[in-house]
Design a protein around this motif. Structure first.
Motif, PDB file in Angstrom:
ATOM      1  N   VAL A 190       0.865  -1.176   0.000  1.00 48.83           N
ATOM      2  CA  VAL A 190       0.000   0.000   0.000  1.00 48.83           C
ATOM      3  C   VAL A 190       0.904   1.228   0.000  1.00 48.83           C
ATOM      4  O   VAL A 190       1.592   1.504   0.978  1.00 48.83           O
ATOM      5  CB  VAL A 190      -0.933   0.012   1.221  1.00 48.83           C
ATOM      6  N   LEU A 191       0.916   1.963  -1.114  1.00 49.52           N
ATOM      7  CA  LEU A 191       1.774   3.137  -1.273  1.00 49.52           C
ATOM      8  C   LEU A 191       0.917   4.390  -1.226  1.00 49.52           C
ATOM      9  O   LEU A 191       0.106   4.623  -2.119  1.00 49.52           O
ATOM     10  CB  LEU A 191       2.547   3.064  -2.596  1.00 49.52           C
ATOM     11  N   LEU A 192       1.097   5.186  -0.185  1.00 51.45           N
ATOM     12  CA  LEU A 192       0.352   6.436  -0.057  1.00 51.45           C
ATOM     13  C   LEU A 192       1.206   7.586  -0.577  1.00 51.45           C
ATOM     14  O   LEU A 192       2.350   7.759  -0.154  1.00 51.45           O
ATOM     15  CB  LEU A 192      -0.032   6.688   1.400  1.00 51.45           C
ATOM     16  N   CYS A 193       0.638   8.359  -1.495  1.00 48.38           N
ATOM     17  CA  CYS A 193       1.297   9.534  -2.065  1.00 48.38           C
ATOM     18  C   CYS A 193       0.511  10.755  -1.595  1.00 48.38           C
ATOM     19  O   CYS A 193      -0.609  10.999  -2.051  1.00 48.38           O
ATOM     20  CB  CYS A 193       1.325   9.429  -3.586  1.00 48.38           C
ATOM     21  N   VAL A 194       1.083  11.519  -0.661  1.00 50.36           N
ATOM     22  CA  VAL A 194       0.323  12.508   0.098  1.00 50.36           C
ATOM     23  C   VAL A 194       0.837  13.914  -0.170  1.00 50.36           C
ATOM     24  O   VAL A 194       2.046  14.173  -0.101  1.00 50.36           O
ATOM     25  CB  VAL A 194       0.400  12.193   1.602  1.00 50.36           C
ATOM     26  N   ASP A 195      -0.090  14.800  -0.454  1.00 43.71           N
ATOM     27  CA  ASP A 195       0.217  16.217  -0.614  1.00 43.71           C
ATOM     28  C   ASP A 195       0.563  16.807   0.755  1.00 43.71           C
ATOM     29  O   ASP A 195      -0.274  16.836   1.655  1.00 43.71           O
ATOM     30  CB  ASP A 195      -0.996  16.928  -1.219  1.00 43.71           C
ATOM     31  N   ALA A 196       1.815  17.274   0.918  1.00 39.10           N
ATOM     32  CA  ALA A 196       2.250  17.878   2.181  1.00 39.10           C
ATOM     33  C   ALA A 196       2.529  19.361   2.006  1.00 39.10           C
ATOM     34  O   ALA A 196       3.288  19.947   2.779  1.00 39.10           O
ATOM     35  CB  ALA A 196       3.500  17.164   2.703  1.00 39.10           C
ATOM     36  N   SER A 197       1.906  19.984   1.007  1.00 42.26           N
ATOM     37  CA  SER A 197       2.144  21.402   0.748  1.00 42.26           C
ATOM     38  C   SER A 197       1.343  22.256   1.715  1.00 42.26           C
ATOM     39  O   SER A 197       0.661  21.751   2.605  1.00 42.26           O
ATOM     40  CB  SER A 197       1.761  21.726  -0.703  1.00 42.26           C
ATOM     41  N   GLY A 198       1.423  23.564   1.511  1.00 41.21           N
ATOM     42  CA  GLY A 198       0.783  24.476   2.451  1.00 41.21           C
ATOM     43  C   GLY A 198      -0.678  24.741   2.168  1.00 41.21           C
ATOM     44  O   GLY A 198      -1.323  25.477   2.910  1.00 41.21           O
ATOM     45  N   SER A 199      -1.230  24.153   1.105  1.00 39.05           N
ATOM     46  CA  SER A 199      -2.621  24.422   0.776  1.00 39.05           C
ATOM     47  C   SER A 199      -3.575  23.637   1.653  1.00 39.05           C
ATOM     48  O   SER A 199      -3.241  22.577   2.170  1.00 39.05           O
ATOM     49  CB  SER A 199      -2.878  24.085  -0.707  1.00 39.05           C
TER      50      SER A 199
ATOM     51  N   VAL B 253      -0.852   0.311 -12.966  1.00 40.61           N
ATOM     52  CA  VAL B 253      -0.827   0.535 -11.519  1.00 40.61           C
ATOM     53  C   VAL B 253      -2.242   0.808 -11.028  1.00 40.61           C
ATOM     54  O   VAL B 253      -2.911   1.731 -11.516  1.00 40.61           O
ATOM     55  CB  VAL B 253       0.102   1.717 -11.161  1.00 40.61           C
ATOM     56  N   HIS B 254      -2.724   0.027 -10.096  1.00 39.75           N
ATOM     57  CA  HIS B 254      -4.040   0.249  -9.505  1.00 39.75           C
ATOM     58  C   HIS B 254      -3.957   1.441  -8.558  1.00 39.75           C
ATOM     59  O   HIS B 254      -3.039   1.529  -7.753  1.00 39.75           O
ATOM     60  CB  HIS B 254      -4.508  -0.978  -8.747  1.00 39.75           C
ATOM     61  N   ALA B 255      -4.915   2.342  -8.653  1.00 40.88           N
ATOM     62  CA  ALA B 255      -4.822   3.582  -7.880  1.00 40.88           C
ATOM     63  C   ALA B 255      -6.181   3.996  -7.347  1.00 40.88           C
ATOM     64  O   ALA B 255      -7.235   3.573  -7.829  1.00 40.88           O
ATOM     65  CB  ALA B 255      -4.225   4.698  -8.741  1.00 40.88           C
ATOM     66  N   LEU B 256      -6.117   4.827  -6.322  1.00 44.77           N
ATOM     67  CA  LEU B 256      -7.283   5.437  -5.696  1.00 44.77           C
ATOM     68  C   LEU B 256      -6.927   6.877  -5.388  1.00 44.77           C
ATOM     69  O   LEU B 256      -5.872   7.155  -4.819  1.00 44.77           O
ATOM     70  CB  LEU B 256      -7.645   4.701  -4.412  1.00 44.77           C
ATOM     71  N   VAL B 257      -7.752   7.831  -5.812  1.00 44.81           N
ATOM     72  CA  VAL B 257      -7.532   9.249  -5.545  1.00 44.81           C
ATOM     73  C   VAL B 257      -8.516   9.708  -4.489  1.00 44.81           C
ATOM     74  O   VAL B 257      -9.738   9.578  -4.672  1.00 44.81           O
ATOM     75  CB  VAL B 257      -7.680  10.098  -6.823  1.00 44.81           C
ATOM     76  N   VAL B 258      -7.998  10.236  -3.402  1.00 46.68           N
ATOM     77  CA  VAL B 258      -8.815  10.797  -2.334  1.00 46.68           C
ATOM     78  C   VAL B 258      -8.772  12.309  -2.471  1.00 46.68           C
ATOM     79  O   VAL B 258      -7.719  12.922  -2.306  1.00 46.68           O
ATOM     80  CB  VAL B 258      -8.306  10.348  -0.946  1.00 46.68           C
ATOM     81  N   ASP B 259      -9.891  12.925  -2.798  1.00 45.60           N
ATOM     82  CA  ASP B 259      -9.975  14.362  -3.048  1.00 45.60           C
ATOM     83  C   ASP B 259     -10.112  15.105  -1.721  1.00 45.60           C
ATOM     84  O   ASP B 259     -11.107  14.960  -1.014  1.00 45.60           O
ATOM     85  CB  ASP B 259     -11.174  14.649  -3.955  1.00 45.60           C
TER      86      ASP B 259
ATOM     87  N   ALA C  90       6.474   8.214  -6.696  1.00 45.17           N
ATOM     88  CA  ALA C  90       5.670   7.015  -6.432  1.00 45.17           C
ATOM     89  C   ALA C  90       5.903   5.961  -7.513  1.00 45.17           C
ATOM     90  O   ALA C  90       6.025   4.759  -7.214  1.00 45.17           O
ATOM     91  CB  ALA C  90       4.193   7.379  -6.360  1.00 45.17           C
ATOM     92  N   ALA C  91       5.955   6.388  -8.779  1.00 47.05           N
ATOM     93  CA  ALA C  91       6.205   5.447  -9.873  1.00 47.05           C
ATOM     94  C   ALA C  91       7.560   4.777  -9.722  1.00 47.05           C
ATOM     95  O   ALA C  91       7.716   3.576  -9.988  1.00 47.05           O
ATOM     96  CB  ALA C  91       6.113   6.175 -11.216  1.00 47.05           C
ATOM     97  N   ASP C  92       8.555   5.539  -9.268  1.00 49.73           N
ATOM     98  CA  ASP C  92       9.889   4.974  -9.086  1.00 49.73           C
ATOM     99  C   ASP C  92       9.909   3.950  -7.948  1.00 49.73           C
ATOM    100  O   ASP C  92      10.575   2.913  -8.038  1.00 49.73           O
ATOM    101  CB  ASP C  92      10.885   6.099  -8.799  1.00 49.73           C
ATOM    102  N   VAL C  93       9.172   4.242  -6.876  1.00 51.40           N
ATOM    103  CA  VAL C  93       9.089   3.285  -5.765  1.00 51.40           C
ATOM    104  C   VAL C  93       8.445   1.985  -6.230  1.00 51.40           C
ATOM    105  O   VAL C  93       8.923   0.890  -5.912  1.00 51.40           O
ATOM    106  CB  VAL C  93       8.289   3.896  -4.589  1.00 51.40           C
ATOM    107  N   ILE C  94       7.362   2.089  -6.993  1.00 53.36           N
ATOM    108  CA  ILE C  94       6.672   0.894  -7.486  1.00 53.36           C
ATOM    109  C   ILE C  94       7.581   0.102  -8.418  1.00 53.36           C
ATOM    110  O   ILE C  94       7.632  -1.136  -8.366  1.00 53.36           O
ATOM    111  CB  ILE C  94       5.361   1.298  -8.186  1.00 53.36           C
ATOM    112  N   ARG C  95       8.320   0.811  -9.273  1.00 55.73           N
ATOM    113  CA  ARG C  95       9.227   0.131 -10.211  1.00 55.73           C
ATOM    114  C   ARG C  95      10.309  -0.643  -9.454  1.00 55.73           C
ATOM    115  O   ARG C  95      10.569  -1.821  -9.746  1.00 55.73           O
ATOM    116  CB  ARG C  95       9.876   1.158 -11.140  1.00 55.73           C
TER     117      ARG C  95
END
Length: 665
Positions: free
Chosen positions: A483-492, A613-619, A565-570
């Protein structure tokens, strides 16, 4: 036979040597678990242990090492009369590979005898060979669940029952279980952890002189193994004699009511589960007294026993740090022996000590009196292009129970406890030709051979087999996933609050992954790059520490995060091609770093989709008006889309749980 590094020559591992010695004196203690970083002589010392143990007496010719003094010896080769011939042999150290099959561990039908002679003969497995000896499991935390279950049954019952392939056999299996592990590679199942009587945490020494001596000895051994071993022959022999004397003295050690009461008070004060802690501590204290040549238990014996037997039993969940409070232990022991109130302290900090890990290695954040974190960046404020990006430090909350989610379809990954897959364990669903090896399915092999008996000229009544007849069982079980989580950690979008909730969700998923043998990884993106802050791991201790250190703030480099994330999966697919990944992207869809940021993000997303790559986008978009950027990203990724105004730990895990089962295989 190759020469092993001498037990007495291992420097800087006093607590590990003591724990192994005590469990050799009293096997009822229940074995030893050695936890530590790589390169700390864990395996070297364990493999050297058998050479210093006194030999045992067995019934001559018995494959199950029966004790001739035991009138009720449980051996399929018995029964043995009082006049049975006996012999002495060294104690065996049997290594259990983490990928062993059930047949290899328990024993099975001797295939050659069954096919050639038509006779059912039992072939003993590793547990039978380890009876009255040592069963060693290197990297025990990576042991498959089905093998863990077998060990738990054998350790609890002291015997093994085999009912399979027309064989019905029961034999004794009492052994000293010794395991070594690196905590960074994953944790141990609580049920198996509790079966280890003693635990020791080891670390490389920090004293330069001691480190130099360790290297000096290793180089001398590599240059001349026989000569080096001869230098320690007298020390090894003296240690063997002392262990034998302690074993003989052990039945005379008196466990008085006062000693038992003191042990019970200590176990109750440290709030350990169950009664096994009290029993193991008492047995260890008695073994230590015998090791010291005494028949009475003193304060020192109880102190050593508590230090080795209690730390791993105080852990309520995987995030609890191992170890016990030495000051609290001293207070509970009282002042019966005022000359040794602080004696254990040097061992705790020294090489091979059994105390808590050093501050640099326990993964805990250092408060150090630092200033509090700055306030979070306001929602939507990414700052000026050349201005330094404000950041804030946030930590994960307490782990919550994550709902179970599974990747749909049937995979072929490593055995685990989550998604359906064709594995080495599970229920039999068929058979196939033995082209790639595997456990032979006898019934299917015979059925495949029967139609060809006439053409093979069968006249003697025996079954004529060809290599093409061999069949292996096809089993369906459960696999583990990445399970690879790719998380926005910006200031928005109130990143501080969002990151706290996302980190809590990741910790919750990791706790669930620990129980189901999954791997979890975390990529964050902020400023001008994506960063792998948590490589794929099953270690909850390392993961929790890494998550707490993730900062938040700055611009939003969405494309760079997806590329990372793509590099980690590869890389993970090269390392483990069968483990199926799930990419979970937590973002509002904004991309504010670089030229054509949005277009580049969509291109990277399309590349991930083309790679399957199977993915899920959480808005995570908030506010009255929605731009729909995350929905567009999900379309480019060909991913499931989950509108989630506020990311909560419950919401994130529930979203994954709700959408994963609907994915096509």
């Amino acid at each position: 036979m190759p020469v092993r590094f001498p037990f007495c020559a291992v420097a800087g591992a006093d607590d590990m040597a003591l724990a192994l010695t005590l469990t050799a004196i009293s096997p009822d203690v229940g074995g030893v678990l050695v936890r530590g970083e790589k390169g700390t002589a864990k395996s070297t010392m364990v493999r050297a242990l058998a050479a210093v143990l006194p030999p045992i007496e067995v019934v001559a010719g018995d494959r199950f090492s029966s004790d001739p003094r035991d009138p009720h010896a449980l051996s399929p080769d018995g029964p043995f009369g009082p006049a049975a011939e006996t012999e002495q042999r060294p104690v065996r150290l049997v290594e259990l590979p983490v990928g062993a099959t059930d047949d290899r561990v328990l024993g099975s039908l001797h295939l050659q005898t069954a096919l050639a002679e038509g006779r059912a003969e039992f072939e003993p497995g590793l547990l039978a060979r380890a009876h009255r000896g040592i069963l060693y499991v290197d990297e025990v935390n990576l042991l498959h669940d089905h093998l863990v279950d077998l060990l738990l049954d054998a350790a609890a019952m002291g015997r093994v029952t085999v009912e399979r392939d027309g064989v019905s056999v029961e034999y004794a299996a009492r052994f000293v279980l010794v395991g070594t592990m690196n905590p960074e590679e994953g944790e141990l199942r609580p049920q198996l952890l509790d079966r280890f009587g003693l635990t020791v945490d080891v670390a490389a020494p920090r004293d330069p002189e001691l480190r130099a001596e360790i290297v000096r000895r290793r180089l001398a051994f590599d240059a001349d193994p026989e000569g080096f071993a001869a230098r320690y022959a007298d020390d090894e022999r003296e240690l063997t004699e002392r262990i034998a004397a302690a074993q003989k003295l052990l039945p005379e050690v008196a466990l008085t009511d006062a000693a038992l009461t003191r042990i019970a008070e200590i176990c109750a004060a440290f709030d350990v589960d169950g009664m096994r802690a009290d029993i193991v501590t008492a047995k260890t204290a008695a073994a230590h007294a015998a090791w010291q040549g005494r028949t009475t238990i003193e304060r020192e014996d109880i102190a050593v026993a508590a230090r080795l037997a209690l730390p791993h039993r105080r852990r309520r969940n995987p995030f609890d740090a191992p170890g016990i409070d030495q000051d609290q232990l001293d207070d509970l022991l009282g002042d019966d022996d005022p000359d040794t109130p602080d004696d254990p302290a040097p061992d705790d900090d020294g090489p091979g000590g059994g105390g808590t890990p050093d501050a640099g290695g326990d993964g805990q954040p250092d408060d150090g009196g630092e200033a509090p974190a700055p306030p979070p960046t306001p929602s939507g404020n990414d700052g000026e292009p050349n201005a330094p990006a404000p950041t804030s430090q946030v930590q994960a909350g307490d782990a919550q129970r994550a709902r179970t989610f599974r990747v749909a379809g049937v995979g072929r990954g490593q055995a685990g406890r989550r998604s359906r897959a064709i594995t080495d364990t599970g229920r039999r669903i068929g058979a196939t030709a033995a082209t790639d090896g595997g456990v032979i399915d006898l019934a299917a092999t015979v059925r495949a051979a029967i139609p060809h008996q006439s053409s093979r000229g069968r006249t003697d009544g025996r079954l004529h087999l060809s290599p093409d007849d061999l069949r292996v069982a096809v089993k369906e079980g459960r696999e583990s996933n990445l399970v690879l989580l790719c998380v926005d950690a910006s200031g928005s979008m109130a990143a501080r609050k969002r990151m706290t909730q996302v980190k809590t969700a990741v910790v919750s998923l990791l706790l669930d992954a620990y129980q189901r043998r999954d791997k979890v990884a975390l990529v964050t993106f902020r400023g001008d790059c994506g960063e792998l802050v948590l490589p794929p791991t099953g270690s909850v201790d390392v993961a929790k520490a890494r998550l707490d250190d993730v900062p938040a703030g700055g611009r939003t480099p969405l494309a760079e995060g997806l590329l990372q994330a793509a590099d980690v999966i590869r890389r993970e697919k090269l390392r483990d091609p069968r483990r199926r990944p799930l990419l979970v992207v937590v973002t509002d869809g904004r991309a504010t770093h670089g030229t054509d940021a949005v277009a580049r993000s969509r291109q990277v997303a399309a590349h991930l989709a083309d790679a399957g790559v199977h993915a899920l986008v959480v808005d995570c978009e908030t506010g009255r008006f929605s731009l729909g950027l995350a929905r567009d990203l999900a379309a480019s990724l060909q991913a499931d889309y989950v509108p989630l105004g506020e990311v909560t730990a419950d919401g994130l895990t529930a979203a994954i749980s709700a959408h994963l089962p609907e994915r096509a295989a």
